[in-house]
Enzyme design. Structure first.
Site, PDB file in Angstrom:
ATOM      1  N   GLY A 169       0.579  -1.404  -0.144  1.00 31.52           N
ATOM      2  CA  GLY A 169       0.246   0.032   0.218  1.00 31.52           C
ATOM      3  C   GLY A 169       0.645   0.962   0.002  1.00 31.52           C
ATOM      4  N   ALA A 225       2.132   3.162   2.271  1.00 30.20           N
ATOM      5  CA  ALA A 225       3.089   2.791   3.548  1.00 30.20           C
ATOM      6  C   ALA A 225       4.277   2.227   2.796  1.00 30.20           C
ATOM      7  CB  ALA A 225       2.871   2.371   5.124  1.00 30.20           C
ATOM      8  N   ALA A 281      -9.108   4.534  -1.286  1.00 29.04           N
ATOM      9  CA  ALA A 281      -9.055   5.660  -0.437  1.00 29.04           C
ATOM     10  C   ALA A 281      -9.528   7.269  -1.320  1.00 29.04           C
ATOM     11  CB  ALA A 281      -7.545   6.224   0.238  1.00 29.04           C
ATOM     12  N   GLY A 328     -10.896  10.181   0.238  1.00 29.13           N
ATOM     13  CA  GLY A 328     -11.098  11.672   0.219  1.00 29.13           C
ATOM     14  C   GLY A 328      -9.797  12.719  -0.208  1.00 29.13           C
ATOM     15  N   GLY A 329      -8.650  11.960   0.182  1.00 30.50           N
ATOM     16  CA  GLY A 329      -7.603  12.440   0.007  1.00 30.50           C
ATOM     17  C   GLY A 329      -6.500  12.339   1.688  1.00 30.50           C
ATOM     18  N   GLU A 368     -13.080  18.909   4.674  1.00 30.22           N
ATOM     19  CA  GLU A 368     -14.367  18.076   5.218  1.00 30.22           C
ATOM     20  C   GLU A 368     -14.164  17.540   6.852  1.00 30.22           C
ATOM     21  OE1 GLU A 368     -11.825  13.763   5.532  1.00 30.22           O
ATOM     22  OE2 GLU A 368     -12.066  14.073   2.902  1.00 30.22           O
ATOM     23  N   ASP A 372      -2.889  -8.964   9.599  1.00 30.24           N
ATOM     24  CA  ASP A 372      -1.446 -10.038   9.914  1.00 30.24           C
ATOM     25  C   ASP A 372      -0.306  -9.379  10.085  1.00 30.24           C
ATOM     26  OD1 ASP A 372      -2.878 -10.730   7.894  1.00 30.24           O
ATOM     27  OD2 ASP A 372      -1.366 -11.476   6.731  1.00 30.24           O
ATOM     28  N   HIS A 413     -16.712   4.120  10.192  1.00 29.45           N
ATOM     29  CA  HIS A 413     -16.995   5.585   8.960  1.00 29.45           C
ATOM     30  C   HIS A 413     -18.313   5.078   9.223  1.00 29.45           C
ATOM     31  CE1 HIS A 413     -17.352   7.742   5.692  1.00 29.45           C
ATOM     32  NE2 HIS A 413     -15.937   8.000   5.901  1.00 29.45           N
ATOM     33  N   ARG A 420     -16.397  11.876  13.674  1.00 23.73           N
ATOM     34  CA  ARG A 420     -16.646  10.322  13.071  1.00 23.73           C
ATOM     35  C   ARG A 420     -17.673   9.624  14.234  1.00 23.73           C
ATOM     36  NH1 ARG A 420     -12.339   8.239   8.850  1.00 23.73           N
ATOM     37  NH2 ARG A 420     -13.134   9.458   7.324  1.00 23.73           N
ATOM     38  N   HIS A 446     -14.149   0.602   8.911  1.00 23.17           N
ATOM     39  CA  HIS A 446     -12.433   1.152   8.655  1.00 23.17           C
ATOM     40  C   HIS A 446     -11.411   1.580   8.919  1.00 23.17           C
ATOM     41  CE1 HIS A 446     -12.350   3.993   5.531  1.00 23.17           C
ATOM     42  NE2 HIS A 446     -12.421   5.093   6.319  1.00 23.17           N
ATOM     43  N   GLU A 484      -0.905   1.924   8.818  1.00 21.73           N
ATOM     44  CA  GLU A 484      -2.239   1.517   9.410  1.00 21.73           C
ATOM     45  C   GLU A 484      -2.063   0.395  10.721  1.00 21.73           C
ATOM     46  OE1 GLU A 484      -5.991   1.508   7.375  1.00 21.73           O
ATOM     47  OE2 GLU A 484      -6.666   1.086   9.208  1.00 21.73           O
ATOM     48  N   ARG A 541      -9.428   8.458  14.807  1.00 18.40           N
ATOM     49  CA  ARG A 541      -8.437   9.582  13.450  1.00 18.40           C
ATOM     50  C   ARG A 541      -9.646  10.983  13.320  1.00 18.40           C
ATOM     51  NH1 ARG A 541      -8.136   7.901   8.036  1.00 18.40           N
ATOM     52  NH2 ARG A 541      -9.482   7.060   8.149  1.00 18.40           N
ATOM     53  N   SER A 544      -4.589   9.936   7.748  1.00 19.12           N
ATOM     54  CA  SER A 544      -3.395   8.189   7.418  1.00 19.12           C
ATOM     55  C   SER A 544      -2.660   8.361   6.674  1.00 19.12           C
ATOM     56  CB  SER A 544      -5.155   7.618   7.461  1.00 19.12           C
ATOM     57  OG  SER A 544      -5.835   7.319   6.714  1.00 19.12           O
TER      58      SER A 544
HETATM   59  C1  LIG Z   1     -12.511   2.865   1.845  1.00 23.24           C
HETATM   60  C2  LIG Z   1     -11.244   3.685   2.429  1.00 23.24           C
HETATM   61  C3  LIG Z   1     -11.142   4.902   2.289  1.00 23.24           C
HETATM   62  C4  LIG Z   1     -10.530   5.778   2.835  1.00 23.24           C
HETATM   63  N1  LIG Z   1     -10.515   6.657   2.557  1.00 23.24           N
HETATM   64  C5  LIG Z   1      -9.253   7.721   2.483  1.00 23.24           C
HETATM   65  C6  LIG Z   1      -8.170   8.883   2.504  1.00 23.24           C
HETATM   66  O1  LIG Z   1      -9.481   9.819   2.063  1.00 23.24           O
HETATM   67  N2  LIG Z   1      -7.661   9.544   3.677  1.00 23.24           N
HETATM   68  C7  LIG Z   1      -6.815   8.711   4.254  1.00 23.24           C
HETATM   69  O2  LIG Z   1      -6.140   9.609   4.523  1.00 23.24           O
HETATM   70  N3  LIG Z   1      -7.264   7.897   4.729  1.00 23.24           N
HETATM   71  C8  LIG Z   1      -8.493   7.327   3.893  1.00 23.24           C
HETATM   72  N4  LIG Z   1      -8.193   5.697   4.408  1.00 23.24           N
HETATM   73  C9  LIG Z   1      -7.515   5.395   4.997  1.00 23.24           C
HETATM   74  C10 LIG Z   1      -5.921   4.898   4.057  1.00 23.24           C
HETATM   75  O3  LIG Z   1      -6.171   4.439   2.884  1.00 23.24           O
HETATM   76  C11 LIG Z   1      -5.197   3.092   5.292  1.00 23.24           C
HETATM   77  O4  LIG Z   1      -5.222   4.120   6.345  1.00 23.24           O
HETATM   78  C12 LIG Z   1      -3.905   3.645   3.828  1.00 23.24           C
HETATM   79  O5  LIG Z   1      -4.392   3.272   2.759  1.00 23.24           O
HETATM   80  C13 LIG Z   1      -3.268   2.290   4.269  1.00 23.24           C
HETATM   81  O6  LIG Z   1      -1.799   1.922   3.713  1.00 23.24           O
HETATM   82  P1  LIG Z   1      -1.003   1.138   4.627  1.00 23.24           P
HETATM   83  O7  LIG Z   1       0.092   1.265   2.999  1.00 23.24           O
HETATM   84  O8  LIG Z   1      -0.604   1.396   5.933  1.00 23.24           O
HETATM   85  O9  LIG Z   1      -1.829  -0.443   4.278  1.00 23.24           O
HETATM   86  P2  LIG Z   1      -2.819  -0.824   3.157  1.00 23.24           P
HETATM   87  O10 LIG Z   1      -3.189  -0.010   1.403  1.00 23.24           O
HETATM   88  O11 LIG Z   1      -3.847  -1.587   3.624  1.00 23.24           O
HETATM   89  O12 LIG Z   1      -1.570  -2.356   2.413  1.00 23.24           O
HETATM   90  C14 LIG Z   1      -1.041  -3.174   2.915  1.00 23.24           C
HETATM   91  C15 LIG Z   1      -0.569  -4.135   2.553  1.00 23.24           C
HETATM   92  O13 LIG Z   1       0.263  -4.725   2.958  1.00 23.24           O
HETATM   93  C16 LIG Z   1      -0.258  -6.296   2.761  1.00 23.24           C
HETATM   94  N5  LIG Z   1      -0.323  -7.220   3.391  1.00 23.24           N
HETATM   95  C17 LIG Z   1      -1.383  -7.716   4.614  1.00 23.24           C
HETATM   96  N6  LIG Z   1      -0.185  -9.133   5.180  1.00 23.24           N
HETATM   97  C18 LIG Z   1       0.038  -9.921   4.429  1.00 23.24           C
HETATM   98  C19 LIG Z   1       0.998 -10.829   4.830  1.00 23.24           C
HETATM   99  N7  LIG Z   1       1.431 -11.450   6.127  1.00 23.24           N
HETATM  100  N8  LIG Z   1       2.456 -10.321   3.716  1.00 23.24           N
HETATM  101  C20 LIG Z   1       1.952 -10.041   2.696  1.00 23.24           C
HETATM  102  N9  LIG Z   1       1.927  -9.059   2.567  1.00 23.24           N
HETATM  103  C21 LIG Z   1       0.604  -7.938   3.671  1.00 23.24           C
HETATM  104  C22 LIG Z   1      -1.301  -5.961   1.855  1.00 23.24           C
HETATM  105  O14 LIG Z   1      -1.205  -7.561   0.396  1.00 23.24           O
HETATM  106  C23 LIG Z   1      -1.310  -4.810   1.114  1.00 23.24           C
HETATM  107  O15 LIG Z   1      -0.794  -5.247  -0.274  1.00 23.24           O
HETATM  108  C24 LIG Z   1      -9.328   5.362   3.744  1.00 23.24           C
HETATM  109  C25 LIG Z   1      -9.696   3.276   3.407  1.00 23.24           C
HETATM  110  C26 LIG Z   1     -10.530   2.342   2.720  1.00 23.24           C
HETATM  111  C27 LIG Z   1     -10.863   1.201   3.199  1.00 23.24           C
END
Ligand SMILES: Cc1cc2nc3c(=O)[nH]c(=O)nc-3n(C[C@H](O)[C@H](O)[C@H](O)COP(=O)(O)OP(=O)(O)OC[C@H]3O[C@@H](n4cnc5c(N)ncnc54)[C@H](O)[C@@H]3O)c2cc1C
Length: 546
Positions: free
Chosen positions: A12, A14, A44, A46-47, A111, A206, A227, A273, A334, A358, A369, A374
């Site tokens: 993702g 991060a 995501a 909103g932004g 927002e 995980d 949410h 929220r 959410h 996250e 939050r 995020s």
């Molecule tokens: C519908 C929705 C709308 C949102 N809108 C917003 C917004 O507008 N603004 C905002 O700031 N935040 C928003 N958020 C929150 C934000 O999108 C997330 O908090 C953020 O994208 C998390 O990013 P991340 O890289 O931490 O994890 P993620 O993007 O969830 O990625 C996790 C990754 O880990 C991998 N993974 C998991 N377990 C394993 C494992 N055991 N082995 C190998 N790979 C694994 C997955 O396959 C994935 O690639 C929203 C969330 C959702 C669900």
């Protein structure tokens, strides 16, 4: 064993951002469970929050974040978040993220719970997708090695430090070990714990479970955000209707057409929220309905179609013209505020192990939050992870992770009596239990019941080893064996691996919620409906060093 300077788990925002910075310093392997873009990030809408507008400042952003966090934000972390935001957004722009502009200036939107307009977005409401596509394209143009469909099943330690990981290509069943100097968990939250969720099916806690199992500290697990406005029609998968829709003037009506939010709070639809979510739940109960409506029919049609093209299209695909009719919505799971406890450099309590996005609990969100913080947290603290590894390289691998302060409380996962008669463990039963007993409205009685069922499903890691064999004996990849002596994970076993991790996260969430005898932010208990000053502290769970 193939060795890399950095192993990043997850792709993702991060994981990809950390990998792009880390490749400037050494070799990088990304292991990800699905295809590269299977993640929450791409959903995501909103932004990203950043103080860019003329009437805005990092100080104002700081104040709004602290207010939303309801007394539990880590103030140093929030300072970092708000002051280092602009620099990270500039990085994203350099990497090619096409933020929306007007007359050459990046546009900022409003927002809920932000005191001014400060949300930058891309493709209208396609921010996450644009970020994911841009960053993954960049990753493909570098020497970063990406292994898709590889599920990390274990963290390997040597003398208390990270040595590498064990990963499975779950499509072929082959297991492999990879060595590294620095391991960064970027596996997202645990939103699949609940029945109605906006989260991708790869988001199964995980990283949190993996880190906990090797002795890392996990914090604030009781704080999970629902949410308020997620599309609700029978047979239709939950689809988020962004906060920004209310920010632009959308209003909430109950099934009788009455605008109810001003009855609950003077901020009405723009309240934080947790308040909007609980108001909707109360209103649904009052009107014996499983939904309320979001009304944007009074707004200019052009605003809806250009600012929210995804949402407009989604509604239209389900037979609804949002410019003319009401959108059915209800709250859904959410975002996890808690996670693997890290310091302001993303370090966990295990040397060499970092967490970002996250999965991590940096303390910026406190008990609740602030919308759009995020994605920002992922990049600001992701960047710091890589900065920290630079200084660790020079100074040796000593961790600067600090021991908990006075405002924090340590707990081990307690042992509980096994119940003789519990429903069989499967994902629907787990999600039903969590939604009913550990969801938006909680009580001591319900939490106790849930805690006992969860402990029967998955005894504490160090206890009841004999019983663990019932379902979750540790797999032994060396013998080519998975759970209960099954051959090593096939796609179906990926589900049982994920279920195991989800139950551990559920246990951490439920035990923390039970201990926290108050209501604060996203955590609401009917038996303790008010915040209590003695609970203005974090709860940390650990199983001790392995
Ligand atoms: C519908 C929705 C709308 C949102 N809108 C917003 C917004 O507008 N603004 C905002 O700031 N935040 C928003 N958020 C929150 C934000 O999108 C997330 O908090 C953020 O994208 C998390 O990013 P991340 O890289 O931490 O994890 P993620 O993007 O969830 O990625 C996790 C990754 O880990 C991998 N993974 C998991 N377990 C394993 C494992 N055991 N082995 C190998 N790979 C694994 C997955 O396959 C994935 O690639 C929203 C969330 C959702 C669900």
């Amino acid at each position: 064993m193939n060795h890399y300077d950095y192993i990043v788990v997850g792709s993702g925002i991060a994981g990809l951002y950390v990998a792009l910075l880390a490749i400037k310093r050494g070799s990088v392997l990304i292991l990800t469970k699905g295809s590269i873009d299977d993640c929450n990030t791409k959903y995501a809408q909103g932004g990203i929050a950043v103080a860019m507008g003329k009437d805005d400042s990092p100080e104002l952003h700081y104040k709004d974040t602290i207010a939303a966090g309801d007394g539990l934000c880590d103030t140093e972390a929030v300072r970092i978040l708000t002051e280092e935001a602009a620099e990270c957004i500039a990085d994203l722009i350099t990497l090619g993220v096409p933020f929306d502009t007007l007359d050459g200036e990046i546009t900022v939107a409003r927002e809920a719970a932000h005191s001014v307009s400060r949300i930058i977005h891309a493709g209208g409401d396609a921010t996450g997708e644009r970020i994911e596509v841009t960053l993954s394209r960049q990753v493909r143009s570098t020497p970063i090695k990406v292994l898709e469909y590889c599920l990390v099943s274990d963290i390997l330690l040597e003398d208390g430090r990270v040595k590498g990981v064990r990963a499975l290509d779950w499509r072929t069943g082959s297991a492999e070990e990879y060595g590294c100097q620095f391991l960064i968990l970027a596996t997202g939250g645990d939103g699949r714990l609940f029945r109605y969720t906006t989260n991708s099916d790869v988001v199964t806690g995980d990283g949190i479970a993996l880190a906990f199992e090797v002795g890392a500290e996990v914090s604030d697990m009781e704080f999970f955000q629902f949410h308020p406005t997620v599309f609700r029609l029978p047979g239709v998968a939950p689809f988020l209707i962004s906060e920004a829709v209310r920010g632009e003037g959308g209003i909430l009506r109950n099934v009788e057409g009455y605008r109810f939010m001003p009855d609950y709070t003077p901020e009405a639809e723009l309240a934080p929220r947790d308040i909007v979510t609980r108001s909707i739940v109360a209103e649904m109960k009052k009107t014996h309905s499983d939904r309320v409506f979001l009304d944007v029919t009074h707004l200019p049609a052009r605003l809806i179609t250009t600012r929210f093209p995804h949402i407009y299209r989604f509604c239209r695909d389900h037979g609804l013209d949002a410019t003319k009719g009401l959108i059915p919505v209800a709250p859904a799971a959410h975002y996890l505020m808690g996670g693997v406890r890290v310091n302001s450099w993303g370090e966990t309590s295990i040397p060499g192990l970092f967490a970002a996005g996250e999965t991590a609990c940096t303390g910026v969100h406190g008990a609740n939050r602030l919308a759009s913080n995020s994605l920002l947290e992922s990049v600001v603290f992701g960047k710091r992870v890589v900065q920290r590894t630079e200084s660790l390289d020079k100074a040796g691998l000593a961790s600067s992770f600090a021991v908990a302060g006075e405002a924090e409380q340590f707990h081990f996962l307690p042992d509980r009596e096994m119940l003789p008669d519990v429903p069989p463990l499967n994902l629907p039963n787990l999600q039903a239990l969590m939604s009913e007993k550990v969801g938006i409205i909680r009580s001591g009685e319900g939490l106790n019941e849930a805690a006992s069922i969860l402990a029967t499903w998955r005894p504490s890691p160090d206890k009841g080893r004999g019983r663990e064999g019932v379902l979750f004996s540790r797999p032994s990849p060396d013998k080519g064996q998975g759970w209960e002596g099954l051959p090593f994970p096939t796609p179906t076993d990926r589900a049982s691996y994920e279920l195991d991790k989800l139950v551990l996260c559920a246990r951490l969430m439920t035990e923390a919620a039970l201990l926290r005898e108050e209501s604060r932010g996203a955590h609401f208990r009917t038996d303790f409906p008010e915040p209590r000053p003695e609970w203005q502290r974090h709860m940390i769970f650990s199983r001790g060093r392995c």
